[in-house]
Design an enzyme around this catalytic site. Structure first.
Site, PDB file in Angstrom:
ATOM      1  N   GLU A 441       3.776   7.653 -11.537  1.00  0.00           N
ATOM      2  CA  GLU A 441       4.738   8.043 -10.368  1.00  0.00           C
ATOM      3  C   GLU A 441       4.787   7.209  -9.112  1.00  0.00           C
ATOM      4  OE1 GLU A 441       8.157   8.919 -10.817  1.00  0.00           O
ATOM      5  OE2 GLU A 441       8.042  10.405 -12.779  1.00  0.00           O
TER       6      GLU A 441
HETATM    7  C1  LIG Z   1      -0.653   9.459 -18.397  1.00  0.00           C
HETATM    8  C2  LIG Z   1      -0.009   8.922 -17.829  1.00  0.00           C
HETATM    9  C3  LIG Z   1       1.346   9.045 -18.065  1.00  0.00           C
HETATM   10  C4  LIG Z   1       2.131   7.738 -17.361  1.00  0.00           C
HETATM   11  N1  LIG Z   1       3.220   9.120 -17.787  1.00  0.00           N
HETATM   12  C5  LIG Z   1       3.755   7.321 -17.669  1.00  0.00           C
HETATM   13  C6  LIG Z   1       6.013   7.684 -18.678  1.00  0.00           C
HETATM   14  O1  LIG Z   1       6.500   8.855 -19.018  1.00  0.00           O
HETATM   15  N2  LIG Z   1       6.693   7.211 -18.260  1.00  0.00           N
HETATM   16  C7  LIG Z   1       6.321   5.912 -17.595  1.00  0.00           C
HETATM   17  O2  LIG Z   1       7.297   4.865 -17.610  1.00  0.00           O
HETATM   18  N3  LIG Z   1       5.132   5.432 -17.053  1.00  0.00           N
HETATM   19  C8  LIG Z   1       4.287   6.253 -17.761  1.00  0.00           C
HETATM   20  N4  LIG Z   1       2.799   6.153 -16.897  1.00  0.00           N
HETATM   21  C9  LIG Z   1       2.664   4.858 -15.935  1.00  0.00           C
HETATM   22  C10 LIG Z   1       2.352   5.069 -14.486  1.00  0.00           C
HETATM   23  O3  LIG Z   1       3.516   4.900 -13.731  1.00  0.00           O
HETATM   24  C11 LIG Z   1       1.449   4.014 -14.072  1.00  0.00           C
HETATM   25  O4  LIG Z   1       0.103   3.949 -14.887  1.00  0.00           O
HETATM   26  C12 LIG Z   1       1.637   3.161 -13.012  1.00  0.00           C
HETATM   27  O5  LIG Z   1       2.610   2.994 -12.328  1.00  0.00           O
HETATM   28  C13 LIG Z   1       0.396   2.341 -12.765  1.00  0.00           C
HETATM   29  O6  LIG Z   1       0.789   1.423 -12.661  1.00  0.00           O
HETATM   30  P1  LIG Z   1      -0.686   0.769 -13.690  1.00  0.00           P
HETATM   31  O7  LIG Z   1      -1.263   1.223 -15.175  1.00  0.00           O
HETATM   32  O8  LIG Z   1       0.291  -1.181 -14.298  1.00  0.00           O
HETATM   33  O9  LIG Z   1      -1.677  -0.144 -12.561  1.00  0.00           O
HETATM   34  P2  LIG Z   1      -1.058  -1.361 -11.770  1.00  0.00           P
HETATM   35  O10 LIG Z   1      -0.535  -1.274 -11.403  1.00  0.00           O
HETATM   36  O11 LIG Z   1      -2.097  -2.280 -12.618  1.00  0.00           O
HETATM   37  O12 LIG Z   1      -2.157  -0.792 -10.031  1.00  0.00           O
HETATM   38  C14 LIG Z   1      -3.932  -0.955 -10.608  1.00  0.00           C
HETATM   39  C15 LIG Z   1      -3.938  -1.494  -9.119  1.00  0.00           C
HETATM   40  O13 LIG Z   1      -3.503  -1.430  -8.908  1.00  0.00           O
HETATM   41  C16 LIG Z   1      -3.239  -1.220  -7.111  1.00  0.00           C
HETATM   42  N5  LIG Z   1      -1.857  -2.051  -6.879  1.00  0.00           N
HETATM   43  C17 LIG Z   1      -0.815  -3.034  -7.915  1.00  0.00           C
HETATM   44  N6  LIG Z   1       0.140  -3.581  -7.128  1.00  0.00           N
HETATM   45  C18 LIG Z   1      -0.103  -3.228  -5.853  1.00  0.00           C
HETATM   46  C19 LIG Z   1       0.615  -3.393  -4.640  1.00  0.00           C
HETATM   47  N7  LIG Z   1       1.444  -4.180  -4.557  1.00  0.00           N
HETATM   48  N8  LIG Z   1      -0.469  -3.612  -3.496  1.00  0.00           N
HETATM   49  C20 LIG Z   1      -1.618  -3.023  -3.046  1.00  0.00           C
HETATM   50  N9  LIG Z   1      -1.410  -2.013  -4.132  1.00  0.00           N
HETATM   51  C21 LIG Z   1      -0.744  -2.415  -5.598  1.00  0.00           C
HETATM   52  C22 LIG Z   1      -2.677   0.042  -7.592  1.00  0.00           C
HETATM   53  O14 LIG Z   1      -2.625   1.447  -6.771  1.00  0.00           O
HETATM   54  C23 LIG Z   1      -3.530   0.564  -8.643  1.00  0.00           C
HETATM   55  O15 LIG Z   1      -5.121   1.186  -7.523  1.00  0.00           O
HETATM   56  C24 LIG Z   1       2.233   7.010 -17.220  1.00  0.00           C
HETATM   57  C25 LIG Z   1       0.551   6.924 -16.917  1.00  0.00           C
HETATM   58  C26 LIG Z   1      -0.604   7.393 -17.295  1.00  0.00           C
HETATM   59  C27 LIG Z   1      -1.908   7.097 -17.103  1.00  0.00           C
END
Ligand SMILES: Cc1cc2nc3c(=O)[nH]c(=O)nc-3n(C[C@H](O)[C@H](O)[C@H](O)COP(=O)(O)OP(=O)(O)OC[C@H]3O[C@@H](n4cnc5c(N)ncnc54)[C@H](O)[C@@H]3O)c2cc1C
Length: 599
Positions: A441
């Site tokens: 989220e």
């Molecule tokens: C167990 C689990 C359940 C989930 N359930 C759902 C679900 O039901 N539906 C759904 O749609 N998603 C779901 N998610 C996805 C979740 O919302 C994402 O993992 C989350 O939004 C982060 O995206 P990412 O994993 O691609 O990380 P990334 O976006 O790649 O981020 C990696 C790191 O980089 C940082 N970062 C990225 N962009 C920036 C920026 N512009 N400025 C500063 N820092 C940045 C982030 O803070 C993080 O620390 C789930 C994830 C997990 C692990």
């Protein structure tokens, strides 16, 4: 296992601090009374204890499996889902004529806290379904609502929120799932979604995915994202289930915690395209999702708060029972050992846990009252003020419990010592389950950017003004009180620190956004602590007044614990913020100037 939550505390929050009974004056709740609220909480507590808690560890040890055709969960999950749905919790906040019981938001949230405490991963299916149904109800056409909402409210269908893609997580504006108009009003979706919780299972007859996708030819970025309802199975006009839609489970992800919730990779449109129905207007999907996000983010905060709370109660039980060592002043080895709760350092950890867990819970329940007020307050200006304040504080409501609830879980492990590191005790699972909350989220980093870059921006906003107004009014209430008067002074200092760091950062933002936002996560942390400090002062004021007017022996201990935890919070958590705020005000560039090659 310890109690799920401290019932006395939930009662204190609801009725003494948040004055939930005052809602009974509102036309929507005319037919309710406190007995109904209490009965709802008691039902939640009982179902959580009977159907959810007993398989919490089993679900953790036995992840869902996928044999290429079918997903299998441990068998206890289905009766838990049924018990939740049969008790009406999926529909409880909806109108009477929709099958709901018009339960106030804050009572529903407090009820959900019991389920989360019992078994957060089995509860996730309900949590997601409630969110998906809310989205559909708020923005779907009458036709979609008639067909899909009733079975989502009575438990025949479950729901998901499908935003994330393998290459797009935080940057949702870049998502690529494509929706092509099919010529009959529906769309065909093509793309991949990842991490979709509850994306496949056999708990329900159907799964309703609320999917973000881009209509062919839509503008790039966030302005080109639309929301679609995509069922796992097609549904005939008479409501019966038809053949499978073109949504395939590519596989399950294997996680650190939350293991009884399926985490799925879903392929939309491997064949002719997954049939999807536009929800609301084209290109407004992300806006719809964000409107609902406020509520979903309170839900994540509450989940984190509850796991932190459970960790606190588990550690407290253990510390009161475990004999080890003697007071430093006692050198006699023939005297009995004391319980570890007698050691000041163990009390330090328990006190931190209490401050974090109860503070987080209080914050989330307070935020729920803002949702309530934004919807049902009698006065338009009150509704507007609540909505603006909620919008401002949502990043903190999501992240503060996620960070400090997790710390409460971590501290709980430390209180148990070696036992905390073993799987014989619940603490290590609570920690693993809780570790998700700062990630999903919207990560902590993204929430910081949202708060400083969007919610406050260079000019601040009405929510910020409302926040300051309300905090000052609480400070006034403490005037003349023996302990709270002093605590109010400490909070007032913290507020003026916040005011000056906020205007310094706004200034930096207007000159150079990259620089201004480079310490946004630290700013989020400072703001969050002051917000929770406020919530602690509110509790302490009620407790000090109750003590002054005489309380029973057990209530006296309870209220003294509240005042003491508030004192701890102001001294140990708020006072040190000034040093960090100085770094931010000075525009410290440590993070910004570090280069990738220097690591
Ligand atoms: C167990 C689990 C359940 C989930 N359930 C759902 C679900 O039901 N539906 C759904 O749609 N998603 C779901 N998610 C996805 C979740 O919302 C994402 O993992 C989350 O939004 C982060 O995206 P990412 O994993 O691609 O990380 P990334 O976006 O790649 O981020 C990696 C790191 O980089 C940082 N970062 C990225 N962009 C920036 C920026 N512009 N400025 C500063 N820092 C940045 C982030 O803070 C993080 O620390 C789930 C994830 C997990 C692990």
């Amino acid at each position: 296992m310890a109690k799920l939550l401290n019932d006395r505390d939930i009662e204190f929050q609801l009725y003494e601090v948040l004055e939930t009974e005052s809602l009974l004056q509102r036309p929507r709740y005319r037919e309710h009374d406190r007995a109904i609220f209490d009965a709802t909480l008691s039902t939640a507590r009982n179902i959580a204890a009977e159907y959810f808690a007993p398989h919490n560890q089993k679900g953790d040890a036995n992840e869902p499996t996928f044999d290429g055709q079918k997903v299998t969960l441990i068998p206890e999950t289905k009766p838990a889902w049924d018990a939740f749905a049969d008790a009406g919790f999926l529909a409880s906040h909806h109108d009477f004529d929709e099958g709901g019981s018009q339960l106030p938001e804050v009572v529903l949230r407090a009820s959900m806290a019991y389920f989360n405490a019992a078994n957060v991963s089995s509860t996730a299916y309900s949590f997601l379904t409630i969110g998906a149904a809310n989205l559909l109800k708020s923005f779907g056409s009458d036709e979609l609502k008639q067909k899909y909402l009733p079975p989502m409210l009575d438990g025949r269908y479950s729901g998901t929120m499908a935003l994330t893609e393998p290459d797009q997580g935080s940057a949702l504006g870049d998502l690529r799932t494509l929706a092509k108009p099919a010529g009959d009003g529906s769309y065909r979706l093509f793309g991949n979604k990842m991490y979709i919780s509850g994306g496949d299972h056999e708990l329900t007859d159907n799964i309703i995915h609320m999917v973000l996708a881009r209509i062919e030819g839509a503008p790039s970025g966030v302005r080109g994202i639309s929301l679609f309802l995509v069922p796992k199975f097609h549904v005939n006009d008479d409501g019966s289930r038809s053949q499978r839609n073109d949504v395939a489970l590519a596989g399950l992800l294997h996680k650190m915690g939350y293991r009884n919730t399926t985490s799925t990779v879903l392929n939309f449109g491997e064949k002719d395209g997954a049939v999807g129905y536009l929800v609301g207007e084209p290109n407004k999907g992300l806006g719809y999702m964000f409107q609902m996000m406020n509520e979903a983010r309170i839900g994540v905060g509450l989940g984190a708060a509850t796991l932190g709370y459970q960790s606190y109660l588990e550690a407290l039980d253990y510390a009161r029972d475990r004999p080890q060592g003697r007071h430093a002043s006692n050198k006699d080895p023939d005297t009995p050992q004391v319980r570890i709760v007698e050691h000041a350092d163990v009390r330090r950890m328990l006190l931190m846990q209490k401050a974090y867990a109860e503070g987080s819970m209080a914050l989330c329940l307070y935020a729920s009252t803002l949702v309530e007020d934004a919807n049902t307050a009698p006065d338009e200006s009150e509704r507007k003020a609540a909505a603006e304040l909620l919008d401002l504080i949502t990043p903190m409501v999501k992240t503060w419990p996620s960070k400090y609830g997790l710390m409460a879980s971590d501290l709980g492990i430390q209180v148990l010592g070696g036992a905390g590191y073993t799987r014989e005790y619940l603490l290590e699972q609570l920690y693993r389950d809780n570790r998700l909350n700062p990630i999903h989220e919207g990560t902590e980093g993204i929430q910081g950017l949202d708060l400083l870059g969007r919610k406050l921006g260079p000019k601040g906003g009405d929510g910020y003004a409302e926040f300051q107004r309300r905090i000052l009014s609480t400070l006034d209430q403490a005037t003349g009180m023996e302990t709270c008067g002093f605590l109010a002074g400490q909070l007032k200092n913290a507020l003026s620190t916040l005011q000056s760091v906020t205007s310094d950062l706004q200034q930096q933002l207007s000159v150079d956004p990259d620089h201004g936002l480079s310490n946004a996560t630290m700013y989020l942390d400072i703001f969050g602590k002051i917000l929770v400090g406020w919530v602690w002062l509110k509790q302490a004021i009620v407790a000090e007044k109750a003590l002054a007017s005489g309380a029973s022996e057990s209530d006296e201990a309870f209220y003294k614990g509240k005042v003491h935890a508030a004192q701890y919070f102001m001294s140990w958590e708020l006072a040190p913020l000034e040093g960090y705020a100085r770094l931010l005000s000075a525009g410290n560039r440590s993070n910004l100037d570090m280069q990738s090659a220097w690591f």
